[in-house]
Design a protein around this motif. Structure first.
Motif, PDB file in Angstrom:
ATOM      1  N   VAL A 173      58.876  23.508  53.856  1.00 12.68           N
ATOM      2  CA  VAL A 173      59.813  22.770  54.705  1.00 12.68           C
ATOM      3  C   VAL A 173      61.225  22.993  54.185  1.00 12.68           C
ATOM      4  O   VAL A 173      61.504  22.727  53.019  1.00 12.68           O
ATOM      5  CB  VAL A 173      59.502  21.256  54.711  1.00 12.68           C
ATOM      6  CG1 VAL A 173      60.496  20.508  55.584  1.00 12.68           C
ATOM      7  CG2 VAL A 173      58.081  20.999  55.164  1.00 12.68           C
ATOM      8  N   ALA A 202      62.616  12.370  54.388  1.00 15.94           N
ATOM      9  CA  ALA A 202      61.441  12.615  53.544  1.00 15.94           C
ATOM     10  C   ALA A 202      61.459  11.688  52.338  1.00 15.94           C
ATOM     11  O   ALA A 202      60.415  11.158  51.928  1.00 15.94           O
ATOM     12  CB  ALA A 202      61.417  14.084  53.105  1.00 15.94           C
ATOM     13  N   TYR A 206      51.628  11.063  53.690  1.00 15.04           N
ATOM     14  CA  TYR A 206      51.572  12.250  54.521  1.00 15.04           C
ATOM     15  C   TYR A 206      50.993  13.380  53.713  1.00 15.04           C
ATOM     16  O   TYR A 206      50.753  13.242  52.522  1.00 15.04           O
ATOM     17  CB  TYR A 206      52.925  12.591  55.162  1.00 15.04           C
ATOM     18  CG  TYR A 206      54.073  12.898  54.245  1.00 15.04           C
ATOM     19  CD1 TYR A 206      54.881  11.892  53.762  1.00 15.04           C
ATOM     20  CD2 TYR A 206      54.372  14.200  53.907  1.00 15.04           C
ATOM     21  CE1 TYR A 206      55.950  12.174  52.937  1.00 15.04           C
ATOM     22  CE2 TYR A 206      55.452  14.497  53.090  1.00 15.04           C
ATOM     23  CZ  TYR A 206      56.230  13.477  52.604  1.00 15.04           C
ATOM     24  OH  TYR A 206      57.297  13.762  51.789  1.00 15.04           O
ATOM     25  N   ILE A 214      52.716  20.143  51.741  1.00 17.72           N
ATOM     26  CA  ILE A 214      54.061  20.645  51.989  1.00 17.72           C
ATOM     27  C   ILE A 214      54.875  20.698  50.698  1.00 17.72           C
ATOM     28  O   ILE A 214      54.667  19.915  49.774  1.00 17.72           O
ATOM     29  CB  ILE A 214      54.819  19.817  53.044  1.00 17.72           C
ATOM     30  CG1 ILE A 214      55.157  18.428  52.532  1.00 17.72           C
ATOM     31  CG2 ILE A 214      54.037  19.724  54.326  1.00 17.72           C
ATOM     32  CD1 ILE A 214      56.167  17.717  53.383  1.00 17.72           C
ATOM     33  N   VAL A 226      58.468  24.836  58.332  1.00 12.09           N
ATOM     34  CA  VAL A 226      59.170  23.832  59.131  1.00 12.09           C
ATOM     35  C   VAL A 226      60.643  23.870  58.743  1.00 12.09           C
ATOM     36  O   VAL A 226      60.970  23.897  57.558  1.00 12.09           O
ATOM     37  CB  VAL A 226      58.615  22.410  58.875  1.00 12.09           C
ATOM     38  CG1 VAL A 226      59.414  21.374  59.656  1.00 12.09           C
ATOM     39  CG2 VAL A 226      57.141  22.325  59.213  1.00 12.09           C
ATOM     40  N   MET A 273      54.877  15.944  59.748  1.00  9.93           N
ATOM     41  CA  MET A 273      54.295  16.808  58.715  1.00  9.93           C
ATOM     42  C   MET A 273      52.779  16.770  58.771  1.00  9.93           C
ATOM     43  O   MET A 273      52.109  17.801  58.644  1.00  9.93           O
ATOM     44  CB  MET A 273      54.773  16.386  57.323  1.00  9.93           C
ATOM     45  CG  MET A 273      56.243  16.603  57.077  1.00  9.93           C
ATOM     46  SD  MET A 273      56.751  18.312  57.312  1.00  9.93           S
ATOM     47  CE  MET A 273      57.735  18.163  58.797  1.00  9.93           C
TER      48      MET A 273
END
Length: 137
Positions: free
Chosen positions: A10, A21, A31, A35, A63, A119
């Motif tokens: 990301v 975030a 989440y 990531i 992302v 996410m």
């Protein structure tokens, strides 16, 4: 394929998405752990070559997360990001790559929950697509 855990990179803009975030983390919103976030000053500075390099190095999904249109700290950076992502998706489709592996989202600093949900949804989509092998070396 059930044990496949995707690697997702990301690129999050410093002013909105990264703060979103961070809010998700401080709010203890769960989440996906798949990531890894690269903090960039603006989503508009994410060069498409950086995204292609990430795919080449084995990332399964990328992302780019930026400020909502009109909220960019640098006025037009997120508009540049949108144009680049649209063009890169077309290029990826042209070479036979699944462009669903690339996503652009807008998330403000107050949208930690939205960031976490996006996410998680993206990680589930990448799990369904399976490992990325087209550009991997």
């Amino acid at each position: 394929m059930e044990d496949f855990e995707p690697k997702i990179l990301v690129f999050a803009c410093n002013w909105c998405s990264y703060a979103g975030a961070d809010l998700a983390g401080t709010s203890r919103i769960q989440y996906t752990p798949n990531i890894r976030i690269v903090r960039v000053m603006c989503s508009g500075m994410v060069n498409p070559a950086m995204i292609l390099y990430a795919f080449k190095k084995g990332v399964d999904g990328v992302v780019v997360a930026g400020c909502h249109p009109g909220d960019c700290h640098y006025n037009v950076g997120n508009y540049y990001a949108k144009k680049r992502i649209v063009l890169l998706k077309e290029l990826l489709e042209f070479v036979g790559f699944d462009s669903e592996r690339l996503m652009l989202i807008w998330a403000s600093a107050a949208e930690g929950k939205k960031f976490a949900e996006e996410m998680t949804k993206f990680a589930e989509k990448i799990k369904q697509l399976g490992p990325q092998k087209k550009f991997r070396r």
